[in-house]
Scaffold this active site. Structure first.
Site, PDB file in Angstrom:
ATOM      1  N   ASP A  82       1.665  -1.185  -4.845  1.00 60.32           N
ATOM      2  CA  ASP A  82       0.635  -0.639  -3.951  1.00 60.32           C
ATOM      3  C   ASP A  82      -0.074  -1.721  -3.128  1.00 60.32           C
ATOM      4  O   ASP A  82      -0.831  -1.390  -2.211  1.00 60.32           O
ATOM      5  CB  ASP A  82      -0.455   0.079  -4.770  1.00 60.32           C
ATOM      6  CG  ASP A  82      -0.076   1.512  -5.140  1.00 60.32           C
ATOM      7  OD1 ASP A  82       0.828   2.075  -4.496  1.00 60.32           O
ATOM      8  OD2 ASP A  82      -0.702   2.050  -6.064  1.00 60.32           O
ATOM      9  N   PRO A 114     -13.210   4.027  -8.967  1.00 54.71           N
ATOM     10  CA  PRO A 114     -12.955   4.321 -10.383  1.00 54.71           C
ATOM     11  C   PRO A 114     -11.706   3.588 -10.883  1.00 54.71           C
ATOM     12  O   PRO A 114     -10.724   3.454 -10.146  1.00 54.71           O
ATOM     13  CB  PRO A 114     -12.745   5.837 -10.408  1.00 54.71           C
ATOM     14  CG  PRO A 114     -13.376   6.340  -9.155  1.00 54.71           C
ATOM     15  CD  PRO A 114     -13.299   5.241  -8.149  1.00 54.71           C
ATOM     16  N   VAL A 115     -11.781   3.093 -12.121  1.00 49.92           N
ATOM     17  CA  VAL A 115     -10.711   2.247 -12.674  1.00 49.92           C
ATOM     18  C   VAL A 115      -9.622   3.109 -13.334  1.00 49.92           C
ATOM     19  O   VAL A 115      -9.920   4.140 -13.939  1.00 49.92           O
ATOM     20  CB  VAL A 115     -11.321   1.258 -13.695  1.00 49.92           C
ATOM     21  CG1 VAL A 115     -10.251   0.430 -14.391  1.00 49.92           C
ATOM     22  CG2 VAL A 115     -12.324   0.355 -12.996  1.00 49.92           C
ATOM     23  N   ALA A 116      -8.376   2.641 -13.223  1.00 47.85           N
ATOM     24  CA  ALA A 116      -7.204   3.341 -13.798  1.00 47.85           C
ATOM     25  C   ALA A 116      -7.222   4.816 -13.410  1.00 47.85           C
ATOM     26  O   ALA A 116      -7.115   5.703 -14.251  1.00 47.85           O
ATOM     27  CB  ALA A 116      -7.163   3.169 -15.310  1.00 47.85           C
ATOM     28  N   LYS A 161      -7.033   4.020  -2.111  1.00 50.00           N
ATOM     29  CA  LYS A 161      -6.040   4.872  -1.416  1.00 50.00           C
ATOM     30  C   LYS A 161      -5.876   6.167  -2.202  1.00 50.00           C
ATOM     31  O   LYS A 161      -6.135   6.235  -3.405  1.00 50.00           O
ATOM     32  CB  LYS A 161      -4.673   4.189  -1.291  1.00 50.00           C
ATOM     33  CG  LYS A 161      -3.963   3.825  -2.618  1.00 50.00           C
ATOM     34  CD  LYS A 161      -3.112   4.926  -3.217  1.00 50.00           C
ATOM     35  CE  LYS A 161      -2.493   4.516  -4.544  1.00 50.00           C
ATOM     36  NZ  LYS A 161      -2.221   5.541  -5.492  1.00 50.00           N
ATOM     37  N   SER A 181      -5.130  -3.076  -7.117  1.00 48.19           N
ATOM     38  CA  SER A 181      -4.250  -3.515  -6.022  1.00 48.19           C
ATOM     39  C   SER A 181      -5.076  -3.880  -4.787  1.00 48.19           C
ATOM     40  O   SER A 181      -4.779  -4.865  -4.096  1.00 48.19           O
ATOM     41  CB  SER A 181      -3.275  -2.397  -5.645  1.00 48.19           C
ATOM     42  OG  SER A 181      -2.534  -1.994  -6.773  1.00 48.19           O
ATOM     43  N   GLY A 214      -5.516   6.011 -10.385  1.00 45.97           N
ATOM     44  CA  GLY A 214      -4.500   6.378  -9.392  1.00 45.97           C
ATOM     45  C   GLY A 214      -4.994   6.126  -7.976  1.00 45.97           C
ATOM     46  O   GLY A 214      -4.462   6.670  -7.011  1.00 45.97           O
ATOM     47  N   LEU A 215      -6.027   5.274  -7.855  1.00 41.71           N
ATOM     48  CA  LEU A 215      -6.636   5.005  -6.544  1.00 41.71           C
ATOM     49  C   LEU A 215      -6.390   3.573  -6.082  1.00 41.71           C
ATOM     50  O   LEU A 215      -6.948   3.131  -5.074  1.00 41.71           O
ATOM     51  CB  LEU A 215      -8.148   5.280  -6.606  1.00 41.71           C
ATOM     52  CG  LEU A 215      -8.533   6.709  -6.995  1.00 41.71           C
ATOM     53  CD1 LEU A 215     -10.025   6.829  -7.239  1.00 41.71           C
ATOM     54  CD2 LEU A 215      -8.103   7.688  -5.904  1.00 41.71           C
ATOM     55  N   ALA A 216      -5.569   2.837  -6.848  1.00 40.29           N
ATOM     56  CA  ALA A 216      -5.149   1.474  -6.484  1.00 40.29           C
ATOM     57  C   ALA A 216      -6.304   0.475  -6.389  1.00 40.29           C
ATOM     58  O   ALA A 216      -6.267  -0.440  -5.564  1.00 40.29           O
ATOM     59  CB  ALA A 216      -4.344   1.490  -5.178  1.00 40.29           C
ATOM     60  N   GLY A 217      -7.314   0.644  -7.234  1.00 44.70           N
ATOM     61  CA  GLY A 217      -8.461  -0.267  -7.206  1.00 44.70           C
ATOM     62  C   GLY A 217      -8.069  -1.720  -7.444  1.00 44.70           C
ATOM     63  O   GLY A 217      -8.461  -2.616  -6.688  1.00 44.70           O
TER      64      GLY A 217
HETATM   65  C1  LIG Z   1       1.468   5.538  -8.694  1.00 43.02           C
HETATM   66  C2  LIG Z   1       1.254   4.695  -7.469  1.00 43.02           C
HETATM   67  O1  LIG Z   1      -0.064   4.177  -7.469  1.00 43.02           O
HETATM   68  C3  LIG Z   1       1.386   5.579  -6.238  1.00 43.02           C
HETATM   69  O2  LIG Z   1       0.937   4.958  -5.065  1.00 43.02           O
HETATM   70  C4  LIG Z   1       2.240   3.542  -7.377  1.00 43.02           C
HETATM   71  O3  LIG Z   1       3.562   4.038  -7.346  1.00 43.02           O
HETATM   72  C5  LIG Z   1       2.080   2.538  -8.502  1.00 43.02           C
HETATM   73  O4  LIG Z   1       1.740   1.342  -7.899  1.00 43.02           O
HETATM   74  P1  LIG Z   1       1.270   0.045  -8.751  1.00 43.02           P
HETATM   75  O5  LIG Z   1       0.227   0.445  -9.731  1.00 43.02           O
HETATM   76  O6  LIG Z   1       0.978  -1.023  -7.741  1.00 43.02           O
HETATM   77  O7  LIG Z   1       2.583  -0.238  -9.529  1.00 43.02           O
HETATM   78  P2  LIG Z   1       3.148  -1.603 -10.149  1.00 43.02           P
HETATM   79  O8  LIG Z   1       2.031  -2.435 -10.649  1.00 43.02           O
HETATM   80  O9  LIG Z   1       4.106  -2.192  -9.173  1.00 43.02           O
HETATM   81  O10 LIG Z   1       3.946  -0.989 -11.365  1.00 43.02           O
HETATM   82  C6  LIG Z   1       3.321  -0.412 -12.485  1.00 43.02           C
HETATM   83  C7  LIG Z   1       4.375   0.326 -13.279  1.00 43.02           C
HETATM   84  O11 LIG Z   1       4.689   1.573 -12.623  1.00 43.02           O
HETATM   85  C8  LIG Z   1       6.080   1.838 -12.660  1.00 43.02           C
HETATM   86  N1  LIG Z   1       6.582   2.009 -11.282  1.00 43.02           N
HETATM   87  C9  LIG Z   1       5.820   1.614 -10.211  1.00 43.02           C
HETATM   88  C10 LIG Z   1       6.278   1.793  -8.929  1.00 43.02           C
HETATM   89  C11 LIG Z   1       7.568   2.374  -8.754  1.00 43.02           C
HETATM   90  N2  LIG Z   1       8.063   2.559  -7.536  1.00 43.02           N
HETATM   91  N3  LIG Z   1       8.294   2.744  -9.822  1.00 43.02           N
HETATM   92  C12 LIG Z   1       7.825   2.580 -11.086  1.00 43.02           C
HETATM   93  O12 LIG Z   1       8.500   2.936 -12.043  1.00 43.02           O
HETATM   94  C13 LIG Z   1       6.727   0.685 -13.399  1.00 43.02           C
HETATM   95  O13 LIG Z   1       6.892   1.113 -14.723  1.00 43.02           O
HETATM   96  C14 LIG Z   1       5.693  -0.416 -13.385  1.00 43.02           C
HETATM   97  O14 LIG Z   1       5.724  -1.163 -14.552  1.00 43.02           O
HETATM   98  N1  LIG Z   2      -9.374  -6.013 -10.275  1.00 40.14           N
HETATM   99  C1  LIG Z   2      -9.143  -4.971 -11.078  1.00 40.14           C
HETATM  100  N2  LIG Z   2      -9.724  -3.774 -10.844  1.00 40.14           N
HETATM  101  C2  LIG Z   2      -9.487  -2.718 -11.658  1.00 40.14           C
HETATM  102  N3  LIG Z   2      -8.706  -2.770 -12.750  1.00 40.14           N
HETATM  103  C3  LIG Z   2      -8.091  -3.921 -13.037  1.00 40.14           C
HETATM  104  C4  LIG Z   2      -8.277  -5.060 -12.203  1.00 40.14           C
HETATM  105  N4  LIG Z   2      -7.532  -6.050 -12.712  1.00 40.14           N
HETATM  106  C5  LIG Z   2      -6.918  -5.556 -13.801  1.00 40.14           C
HETATM  107  N5  LIG Z   2      -7.253  -4.281 -14.030  1.00 40.14           N
HETATM  108  C6  LIG Z   2      -6.730  -3.434 -15.112  1.00 40.14           C
HETATM  109  O1  LIG Z   2      -5.690  -2.644 -14.537  1.00 40.14           O
HETATM  110  C7  LIG Z   2      -5.704  -1.312 -15.020  1.00 40.14           C
HETATM  111  C8  LIG Z   2      -5.400  -0.369 -13.842  1.00 40.14           C
HETATM  112  O2  LIG Z   2      -6.501  -0.390 -12.981  1.00 40.14           O
HETATM  113  P1  LIG Z   2      -6.486   0.181 -11.486  1.00 40.14           P
HETATM  114  O3  LIG Z   2      -7.879   0.638 -11.209  1.00 40.14           O
HETATM  115  O4  LIG Z   2      -5.901  -0.786 -10.551  1.00 40.14           O
HETATM  116  O5  LIG Z   2      -5.489   1.418 -11.655  1.00 40.14           O
HETATM  117  P2  LIG Z   2      -4.942   2.488 -10.664  1.00 40.14           P
HETATM  118  O6  LIG Z   2      -6.007   2.888  -9.698  1.00 40.14           O
HETATM  119  O7  LIG Z   2      -4.360   3.581 -11.494  1.00 40.14           O
HETATM  120  O8  LIG Z   2      -3.806   1.726  -9.882  1.00 40.14           O
HETATM  121  P3  LIG Z   2      -2.555   2.329  -9.089  1.00 40.14           P
HETATM  122  O9  LIG Z   2      -3.054   3.515  -8.312  1.00 40.14           O
HETATM  123  O10 LIG Z   2      -2.175   1.149  -8.196  1.00 40.14           O
HETATM  124  O11 LIG Z   2      -1.529   2.655 -10.125  1.00 40.14           O
HETATM  125  C9  LIG Z   2      -7.067  -1.084 -15.654  1.00 40.14           C
HETATM  126  O12 LIG Z   2      -6.872  -0.602 -16.946  1.00 40.14           O
HETATM  127  C10 LIG Z   2      -7.773  -2.443 -15.659  1.00 40.14           C
HETATM  128  O13 LIG Z   2      -8.155  -2.844 -16.953  1.00 40.14           O
END
Ligand SMILES: C[C@](O)(CO)[C@H](O)COP(=O)(O)OP(=O)(O)OC[C@H]1O[C@@H](n2ccc(N)nc2=O)[C@H](O)[C@@H]1O
Ligand SMILES: Nc1ncnc2c1ncn2[C@@H]1O[C@H](COP(=O)(O)OP(=O)(O)OP(=O)(O)O)[C@@H](O)[C@H]1O
Length: 315
Positions: A142, A100-102, A12, A109, A104-107
């Site tokens: 997410d 891509p990991v970590a 996303k 999730s 902001g693309l919700a991989g």
């Molecule tokens: C940045 C976004 O990806 C935008 O869509 C989301 O808001 C984050 O979604 P996510 O990674 O699924 O978040 P969660 O795993 O629920 O929370 C990760 C951390 O982000 C912070 N968090 C997340 C969502 C929210 N509404 N408020 C927060 O403060 C909290 O510190 C939490 O410990």
């Molecule tokens: N199935 C998975 N895929 C990717 N990363 C994972 C997974 N399970 C655990 N992780 C850990 O979660 C951390 C965040 O990865 P992810 O790719 O979901 O981040 P994100 O895209 O920033 O998520 P969001 O947009 O929801 O905040 C990574 O550092 C990784 O080590």
């Protein structure tokens, strides 16, 4: 003989992210507009005849242990439906990581959402969408959107969804430094410390606060398929802290913005940055310009398209 399933789990982007205030649970109250894109992880979920779940993923940044969000999703299914776990047993989850990991693309999730769908099918649970959404919300903010996909307004922590009829003609160029990760928790905490005084006051009550939320014009532009306006109205409050801390992401954003396209923004808590485009040709042109401007082997650039699905079964 039990079936195995291969599922597509789309990434996303956040077209809009406004932080409204903090919540008693420590999270932040949000208004977001979320969009699924064609960049997908592929998960194969196989009944393994064992009393356990196993995760297989080749990507070096993705754990294969109990900290993997896909594993946590499977564990939640076991806890919620112990009798089905006893009858059908565990599953092997193989993740082909394309998102891509970590970034902001919700991989992670999206992977968790796919596991909920896969186990629901394998254990023949027949869960309704609201039942799946309740489970998804327990795994992360997410995850409910990743399950539903398409285009949605997300409020609360991000788990309350209102689907909107999105656009399906837009493309994007997505860029991320592969050697850079941003912690979502860090981004929100830093925002809270830096900008707490800009929050809309909780004392105003939810109705008053909702009137002051600024996503309306972008929702209208999406509904009316006004591409140029969509590009102009992109917004993400978390840019204020992430771009300040990571100057190379700010520079990447600047270069992408100058390369044309409809508009440029960081996705979620970053550090990936996207530029919206009218066509695949425009996206390819921008990809080329950005590669030529930034000569860094750590820079990954992808081209993707808006899509209107969440988790789907691969044929
Ligand atoms: C940045 C976004 O990806 C935008 O869509 C989301 O808001 C984050 O979604 P996510 O990674 O699924 O978040 P969660 O795993 O629920 O929370 C990760 C951390 O982000 C912070 N968090 C997340 C969502 C929210 N509404 N408020 C927060 O403060 C909290 O510190 C939490 O410990
Ligand atoms: N199935 C998975 N895929 C990717 N990363 C994972 C997974 N399970 C655990 N992780 C850990 O979660 C951390 C965040 O990865 P992810 O790719 O979901 O981040 P994100 O895209 O920033 O998520 P969001 O947009 O929801 O905040 C990574 O550092 C990784 O080590």
């Amino acid at each position: 003989m039990q079936h195995s399933y291969t599922l597509l789990a789309p990434a996303k982007i956040n077209l809009y992210l406004e932080i409204i205030g903090d919540r008693p649970d420590g999270f932040h109250e949000l208004v977001m507009i979320l969009q699924s894109i064609s960049l997908c992880d592929r998960l194969t979920i196989n009944p393994n005849g064992l009393e356990q779940f196993r995760v297989f993923c080749q990507h070096e940044q993705v754990p294969s242990d109990q900290t993997n969000l896909a594993y946590k999703a499977a564990k939640l299914m076991q806890l919620s439906f112990p009798q089905h776990f006893a009858n059908y047993g565990g599953v092997d989850i193989t993740i082909e990581k394309n998102i891509p990991v970590a970034a902001g693309l919700a991989g992670g999730s999206a992977n968790a959402a796919a596991v909920l769908v896969g186990i629901d099918l394998i254990w023949k649970l027949g869960l309704t969408i609201p039942e799946l959404q309740t489970l998804a919300a327990q795994l992360g903010s997410d995850v409910p959107f990743c399950l539903a996909g398409g285009t949605a307004i997300a409020t609360g922590r991000g788990e309350k969804l209102g689907k909107i009829k999105g656009v399906d003609h837009l493309w994007l160029v997505l860029a991320k430094y592969n050697n850079l990760e941003v912690s979502t928790a860090w981004a929100y905490q830093t925002y809270r410390l830096s900008f707490h005084d800009t929050y809309l006051s909780d004392r105003q009550g939810i109705e008053q606060r909702t009137k002051q939320i600024h996503s309306g014009p972008l929702v209208s532009a999406i509904i009316h398929k006004e591409s140029a306006k969509i590009g102009e109205l992109l917004h993400n409050d978390l840019e204020k802290v992430v771009l300040r801390e990571y100057p190379n992401v700010a520079q990447l954003r600047e270069i992408m913005q100058r390369s044309g396209g409809l508009g440029t923004m960081m996705s979620g808590s970053g550090p990936s940055v996207f530029t919206l485009c009218e066509s695949a040709e425009q996206a390819k042109q921008i990809q080329k310009t950005v590669f030529q401007s930034i000569n860094d082997p750590n820079l990954g650039i992808w081209i993707a398209q808006f899509i209107n699905t969440g988790i789907s079964i691969s044929t």
